[in-house]
Design an enzyme around this catalytic site. Sequence first.
Site, PDB file in Angstrom:
ATOM      1  N   GLU A  30       9.695  -3.701  10.062  1.00  0.00           N
ATOM      2  CA  GLU A  30      10.419  -2.235   9.766  1.00  0.00           C
ATOM      3  C   GLU A  30      11.049  -1.212  10.856  1.00  0.00           C
ATOM      4  OE1 GLU A  30       6.827  -1.036   6.970  1.00  0.00           O
ATOM      5  OE2 GLU A  30       8.057   1.379   7.098  1.00  0.00           O
ATOM      6  N   LYS A  80      -1.399  -9.288   2.716  1.00  0.00           N
ATOM      7  CA  LYS A  80      -0.129  -9.156   3.800  1.00  0.00           C
ATOM      8  C   LYS A  80      -1.072  -7.572   4.810  1.00  0.00           C
ATOM      9  CE  LYS A  80       3.450  -5.615   3.618  1.00  0.00           C
ATOM     10  NZ  LYS A  80       3.006  -4.499   4.573  1.00  0.00           N
ATOM     11  N   ASP A 138       1.057  -1.203   0.374  1.00  0.00           N
ATOM     12  CA  ASP A 138      -0.040  -0.044  -0.292  1.00  0.00           C
ATOM     13  C   ASP A 138       0.893   1.287  -0.270  1.00  0.00           C
ATOM     14  OD1 ASP A 138       0.953   0.056   2.309  1.00  0.00           O
ATOM     15  OD2 ASP A 138      -1.144  -0.173   3.567  1.00  0.00           O
ATOM     16  N   SER A 139       2.611   0.816   0.489  1.00  0.00           N
ATOM     17  CA  SER A 139       2.851   2.739  -0.032  1.00  0.00           C
ATOM     18  C   SER A 139       3.152   2.443  -1.766  1.00  0.00           C
ATOM     19  CB  SER A 139       4.117   1.901   0.019  1.00  0.00           C
ATOM     20  OG  SER A 139       4.964   0.837  -0.760  1.00  0.00           O
ATOM     21  N   GLU A 166      -0.534  -5.467   8.446  1.00  0.00           N
ATOM     22  CA  GLU A 166      -0.347  -5.330   9.773  1.00  0.00           C
ATOM     23  C   GLU A 166      -0.316  -5.046  10.762  1.00  0.00           C
ATOM     24  OE1 GLU A 166       0.267  -0.675   9.097  1.00  0.00           O
ATOM     25  OE2 GLU A 166       0.957  -0.937   7.019  1.00  0.00           O
ATOM     26  N   ASP A 220      -1.346  -6.066  -0.389  1.00  0.00           N
ATOM     27  CA  ASP A 220      -1.160  -5.602   0.885  1.00  0.00           C
ATOM     28  C   ASP A 220      -2.663  -5.278   1.333  1.00  0.00           C
ATOM     29  OD1 ASP A 220       0.312  -5.048   3.048  1.00  0.00           O
ATOM     30  OD2 ASP A 220       0.952  -2.898   2.146  1.00  0.00           O
TER      31      ASP A 220
HETATM   32  O1  KIV Z   1       3.727  -0.937   1.521  1.00  0.00           O
HETATM   33  C1  KIV Z   1       4.699  -1.127   1.503  1.00  0.00           C
HETATM   34  O2  KIV Z   1       5.494  -1.196   0.813  1.00  0.00           O
HETATM   35  C2  KIV Z   1       5.454  -2.452   2.770  1.00  0.00           C
HETATM   36  C3  KIV Z   1       7.120  -2.261   2.621  1.00  0.00           C
HETATM   37  C4  KIV Z   1       7.414  -1.403   3.234  1.00  0.00           C
HETATM   38  C5  KIV Z   1       7.198  -3.988   3.349  1.00  0.00           C
HETATM   39  O3  KIV Z   1       4.716  -2.439   3.429  1.00  0.00           O
END
Ligand code: KIV
EC number: 2.1.2.11
Length: 291
Positions: free
Chosen positions: A208, A140, A71-72, A142, A110
């Site tokens: 992280e 993924k 989600d970056s 958090e 994510d």
């Molecule tokens: O969203 C993302 O790119 C991440 C990475 C920094 C692990 O969670």
Amino acid sequence: MTQLSAAQTVQNRTSDGSKALYGGKGTRRITVRDIALAKERGEKWPMLTAYDAMTASVFDEAGIPVLLVGDSAGNCHLGYETTVPVTMDEMTMLSAAVVRGTQRALIVGDLPFGSYQEGPVQALRSATRLVKDAGVGAVKLEGGERSHEQIRLLVESGIPVMAHIGLTPQSVNAMGYRVQGRGEEAAQQLLRDAKAVQDAGAFAVVLELVPAELAAEVTRVLHIPTVGIGAGVECDAQVLVWTDMLGLTGGRVPKFVKKYGNLREVMGNAVKEFAEDVVGGAFPAEENSVH
Ligand code: KIV
């Protein structure tokens, strides 16, 4: 697939004859079982983010075994200031593009902020969408102890989960962007989080912005792989945001990023050359014209 040199091929074969995650020649998708075997062999592996089909195909051809549609994308692809506004619709669209652009890499999608915090059932609904509509092989999310029920239900439902602890950018409004796990109490909490996600069935965990010594301890204690970002060299895998590591991101990048390219300069110069050619009449030349 990339052609490997003889030396690389030897290097990428393991003692039991199986293929190493990085640079392996097979065209079938990497699975979470391959990831587990790599930890057993003590093999390190690289992971990158990807947000579109074309870039993902470059990383896949280079042999990167795991691509994270992070989600970056919020900051690095969609123009938001943080990851917080990213939606399920956006993650589904970007994840589907990355799946289409790749053949070998395990694609991890994510779950964005707000798509799993309500509880396990909401998490299952969101993860199912990424698996069915986008075709990702894993998701993924958090959170450590606070997310263990979500992780457990997804795993019981057949969806592999990569957890993410330490700095969790979706909580930026509560925690800011600071190193996590400093001090005895915070270190103990990080260890509890790591064990909680492993016990819930996560196949790997992102650490992280965690002190290197603490990340090393977590890596020793867990039987699932740790994926470090700003967490030192002892992690089983390392992930970077691709726009940071290839120098496309404008402005400052975090201290833990190593720049392996300067795409912003390369692209800027090429675009200026094109513009000058157009203005000066040098483009299109005869060989770029049809008659
Ligand atoms: O969203 C993302 O790119 C991440 C990475 C920094 C692990 O969670």
